[in-house]
Write a protein that holds these residues in place. Sequence first.
Motif, PDB file in Angstrom:
ATOM      1  N   GLU A 216       0.856  -1.177   0.000  1.00  0.00           N
ATOM      2  CA  GLU A 216       0.000   0.000   0.000  1.00  0.00           C
ATOM      3  C   GLU A 216       0.894   1.230   0.000  1.00  0.00           C
ATOM      4  OE1 GLU A 216      -2.972   2.434   2.901  1.00  0.00           O
ATOM      5  OE2 GLU A 216      -3.386   0.285   2.733  1.00  0.00           O
ATOM      6  N   VAL A 217       0.586   2.149  -0.905  1.00  0.00           N
ATOM      7  CA  VAL A 217       1.277   3.432  -0.963  1.00  0.00           C
ATOM      8  C   VAL A 217       0.216   4.520  -1.075  1.00  0.00           C
ATOM      9  CG1 VAL A 217       3.322   2.435  -2.095  1.00  0.00           C
ATOM     10  CG2 VAL A 217       1.493   3.438  -3.487  1.00  0.00           C
ATOM     11  N   PRO A 218       0.536   5.751  -0.744  1.00  0.00           N
ATOM     12  CA  PRO A 218      -0.446   6.819  -0.933  1.00  0.00           C
ATOM     13  C   PRO A 218      -0.540   7.229  -2.399  1.00  0.00           C
ATOM     14  CG  PRO A 218       1.603   7.722  -0.104  1.00  0.00           C
ATOM     15  CD  PRO A 218       1.779   6.228  -0.118  1.00  0.00           C
ATOM     16  N   GLN A 219      -1.708   7.614  -2.830  1.00  0.00           N
ATOM     17  CA  GLN A 219      -1.845   8.318  -4.105  1.00  0.00           C
ATOM     18  C   GLN A 219      -1.837   9.811  -3.750  1.00  0.00           C
ATOM     19  OE1 GLN A 219      -3.978   7.893  -8.378  1.00  0.00           O
ATOM     20  NE2 GLN A 219      -5.244   7.309  -6.659  1.00  0.00           N
ATOM     21  N   GLN A 220      -0.666  10.276  -3.408  1.00  0.00           N
ATOM     22  CA  GLN A 220      -0.510  11.580  -2.756  1.00  0.00           C
ATOM     23  C   GLN A 220      -0.848  12.726  -3.698  1.00  0.00           C
ATOM     24  OE1 GLN A 220       3.241  11.955  -0.813  1.00  0.00           O
ATOM     25  NE2 GLN A 220       2.856  14.006  -0.041  1.00  0.00           N
ATOM     26  N   PHE A 221      -1.758  13.599  -3.262  1.00  0.00           N
ATOM     27  CA  PHE A 221      -2.187  14.797  -3.985  1.00  0.00           C
ATOM     28  C   PHE A 221      -2.979  14.465  -5.252  1.00  0.00           C
ATOM     29  CE2 PHE A 221       2.008  16.354  -2.188  1.00  0.00           C
ATOM     30  CZ  PHE A 221       1.431  16.942  -1.084  1.00  0.00           C
ATOM     31  N   ASP A 222      -2.748  13.286  -5.835  1.00  0.00           N
ATOM     32  CA  ASP A 222      -3.324  12.942  -7.126  1.00  0.00           C
ATOM     33  C   ASP A 222      -4.609  12.154  -6.946  1.00  0.00           C
ATOM     34  OD1 ASP A 222      -3.016  13.435  -9.769  1.00  0.00           O
ATOM     35  OD2 ASP A 222      -1.620  11.810 -10.175  1.00  0.00           O
ATOM     36  N   ASN A 223      -5.419  12.548  -5.957  1.00  0.00           N
ATOM     37  CA  ASN A 223      -6.673  11.856  -5.683  1.00  0.00           C
ATOM     38  C   ASN A 223      -7.803  12.874  -5.595  1.00  0.00           C
ATOM     39  OD1 ASN A 223      -7.186  12.575  -2.667  1.00  0.00           O
ATOM     40  ND2 ASN A 223      -5.037  11.933  -2.720  1.00  0.00           N
ATOM     41  N   LEU A 301     -14.952   5.041 -10.268  1.00  0.00           N
ATOM     42  CA  LEU A 301     -15.035   5.796 -11.516  1.00  0.00           C
ATOM     43  C   LEU A 301     -13.713   5.831 -12.272  1.00  0.00           C
ATOM     44  CD1 LEU A 301     -17.266   8.845 -10.506  1.00  0.00           C
ATOM     45  CD2 LEU A 301     -17.911   6.853 -11.866  1.00  0.00           C
ATOM     46  N   HIS A 302     -12.622   6.142 -11.559  1.00  0.00           N
ATOM     47  CA  HIS A 302     -11.353   6.312 -12.294  1.00  0.00           C
ATOM     48  C   HIS A 302     -10.133   6.111 -11.404  1.00  0.00           C
ATOM     49  CE1 HIS A 302     -10.546  10.549 -10.832  1.00  0.00           C
ATOM     50  NE2 HIS A 302     -11.798  10.366 -10.475  1.00  0.00           N
ATOM     51  N   ALA A 303     -10.233   5.197 -10.435  1.00  0.00           N
ATOM     52  CA  ALA A 303      -9.108   4.915  -9.527  1.00  0.00           C
ATOM     53  C   ALA A 303      -8.595   6.209  -8.897  1.00  0.00           C
ATOM     54  CB  ALA A 303      -7.984   4.189 -10.258  1.00  0.00           C
ATOM     55  N   GLY A 304      -9.528   7.011  -8.394  1.00  0.00           N
ATOM     56  CA  GLY A 304      -9.174   8.323  -7.860  1.00  0.00           C
ATOM     57  C   GLY A 304      -9.166   8.408  -6.353  1.00  0.00           C
ATOM     58  N   GLY A 305      -9.047   7.255  -5.662  1.00  0.00           N
ATOM     59  CA  GLY A 305      -8.994   7.271  -4.201  1.00  0.00           C
ATOM     60  C   GLY A 305      -7.635   7.725  -3.693  1.00  0.00           C
ATOM     61  N   ASN A 306      -7.483   7.748  -2.370  1.00  0.00           N
ATOM     62  CA  ASN A 306      -6.284   8.354  -1.780  1.00  0.00           C
ATOM     63  C   ASN A 306      -5.175   7.361  -1.443  1.00  0.00           C
ATOM     64  OD1 ASN A 306      -7.750   7.171   0.303  1.00  0.00           O
ATOM     65  ND2 ASN A 306      -7.119   8.704   1.813  1.00  0.00           N
ATOM     66  N   ILE A 307      -5.381   6.076  -1.728  1.00  0.00           N
ATOM     67  CA  ILE A 307      -4.326   5.077  -1.544  1.00  0.00           C
ATOM     68  C   ILE A 307      -4.207   4.252  -2.824  1.00  0.00           C
ATOM     69  CG2 ILE A 307      -4.657   4.892   0.961  1.00  0.00           C
ATOM     70  CD1 ILE A 307      -6.076   2.149   0.333  1.00  0.00           C
ATOM     71  N   ILE A 308      -3.148   3.472  -2.918  1.00  0.00           N
ATOM     72  CA  ILE A 308      -3.036   2.438  -3.958  1.00  0.00           C
ATOM     73  C   ILE A 308      -2.684   1.158  -3.223  1.00  0.00           C
ATOM     74  CG2 ILE A 308      -1.948   1.704  -6.095  1.00  0.00           C
ATOM     75  CD1 ILE A 308      -1.067   4.608  -6.522  1.00  0.00           C
ATOM     76  N   GLU A 309      -3.636   0.235  -3.178  1.00  0.00           N
ATOM     77  CA  GLU A 309      -3.436  -1.045  -2.501  1.00  0.00           C
ATOM     78  C   GLU A 309      -3.368  -2.141  -3.545  1.00  0.00           C
ATOM     79  OE1 GLU A 309      -5.576  -3.311   1.171  1.00  0.00           O
ATOM     80  OE2 GLU A 309      -6.768  -3.072  -0.651  1.00  0.00           O
ATOM     81  N   VAL A 310      -2.285  -2.916  -3.514  1.00  0.00           N
ATOM     82  CA  VAL A 310      -2.065  -3.949  -4.515  1.00  0.00           C
ATOM     83  C   VAL A 310      -1.778  -5.285  -3.846  1.00  0.00           C
ATOM     84  CG1 VAL A 310      -0.501  -4.758  -6.326  1.00  0.00           C
ATOM     85  CG2 VAL A 310      -1.242  -2.380  -6.303  1.00  0.00           C
ATOM     86  N   PHE A 311      -2.414  -6.322  -4.347  1.00  0.00           N
ATOM     87  CA  PHE A 311      -2.049  -7.699  -4.040  1.00  0.00           C
ATOM     88  C   PHE A 311      -1.474  -8.270  -5.338  1.00  0.00           C
ATOM     89  CE2 PHE A 311      -4.619  -6.827  -0.494  1.00  0.00           C
ATOM     90  CZ  PHE A 311      -4.391  -7.785   0.484  1.00  0.00           C
ATOM     91  N   ALA A 312      -0.196  -8.659  -5.299  1.00  0.00           N
ATOM     92  CA  ALA A 312       0.480  -9.179  -6.489  1.00  0.00           C
ATOM     93  C   ALA A 312       1.069 -10.544  -6.169  1.00  0.00           C
ATOM     94  CB  ALA A 312       1.571  -8.212  -6.947  1.00  0.00           C
ATOM     95  N   GLN A 313       1.299 -11.320  -7.204  1.00  0.00           N
ATOM     96  CA  GLN A 313       1.779 -12.688  -7.012  1.00  0.00           C
ATOM     97  C   GLN A 313       3.034 -12.943  -7.824  1.00  0.00           C
ATOM     98  OE1 GLN A 313      -0.808 -15.945  -8.389  1.00  0.00           O
ATOM     99  NE2 GLN A 313      -0.436 -16.942  -6.426  1.00  0.00           N
TER     100      GLN A 313
END
Length: 329
Positions: A216-223, A301-313
Amino acid sequence: MVEVGSVQSMNSSWQSRLCELPVESVRNCLLCDGVRGTTDFRWRKYLNLVPPFDVLRCPVCALRWLSPRPSAEGYALLYTDAMYFGGDGASPADYASSVKARVDYMRARIGRIQRIINKRGPLSILDYGAATGDFVRAGLDQGHDCVGVELSDDARAVAEQKNGVTLLSVDCVESMADLRFDAIHMNHVLEHMPDPLAHARWCAGALKPEGILILEVPQQFDNDLDRLRRGLRVGGRLQRFDAYSLHHTYFFTPPTFKTLLAKAGFNVLSLSTFNSDKTPLWPLSAKNYVLRALLGTADRLHAGGNIIEVFAQRPSASYHRAVDEFKAS
């Protein structure tokens, strides 16, 4: 009562210490080989930066990063009690309260890891950038073999005292070369890394085949929330130059984050910019209701929330063989 002149003097003192941190410059984009970044005046303004610090932007992929920024020595000095975890220039100002608010969130994330891996018995989990050990404590409490790595001496001391867990220093990472984990967790850590791509590749090597990487990282300012704040002139940027202005080396968006993980050899299982466990409706209030609705809608709508949470394999060996055979056919 503290006089205004005294407050300005104190601010000047810790801000001067921040400006005197050892620095380094990173001119080229991490994701686009050989592409030089250009100054991003808007992000510099949002972070309230002062010389020698600045923000660069890749003209190809739009990744942004801090440069000049503190060097490795500079960040070791930044992540101390005095500057980061509780001093006058620290951010968030009340670090202990922010930790307490996310304990339930961490427990919920461990539950999701269990469901995805779906394995009997305890999981081997590495929490990289474990801060004060709250995720490690939650993992141990749920019966998993959970270990943590943390850069800050001060944070490791708090983890021992508060949570009864002994976190490893970054210097111990080399001794873990033969270990393989079911899952590696990093909560608001990768954006602090001097080379997040190299670290994501390290994680790929430290995972078992089909192991899970949780980021998880922030989508800082770009949300959308910060855009709304700036539009209404009620926030959306930092109010002062402090430790928070410097602690992120990279500023990700969903596309740049996906690119980084693909270059590191991961398949993205899910990506979200909103997590209901992190933005709870309770306690019921107008503010929480509006915040939850806004961020949830922005994500859909457009992935405009304030975090980016990823589950990757990490793909299995059989997956790589199938890809190689397909390319050769």
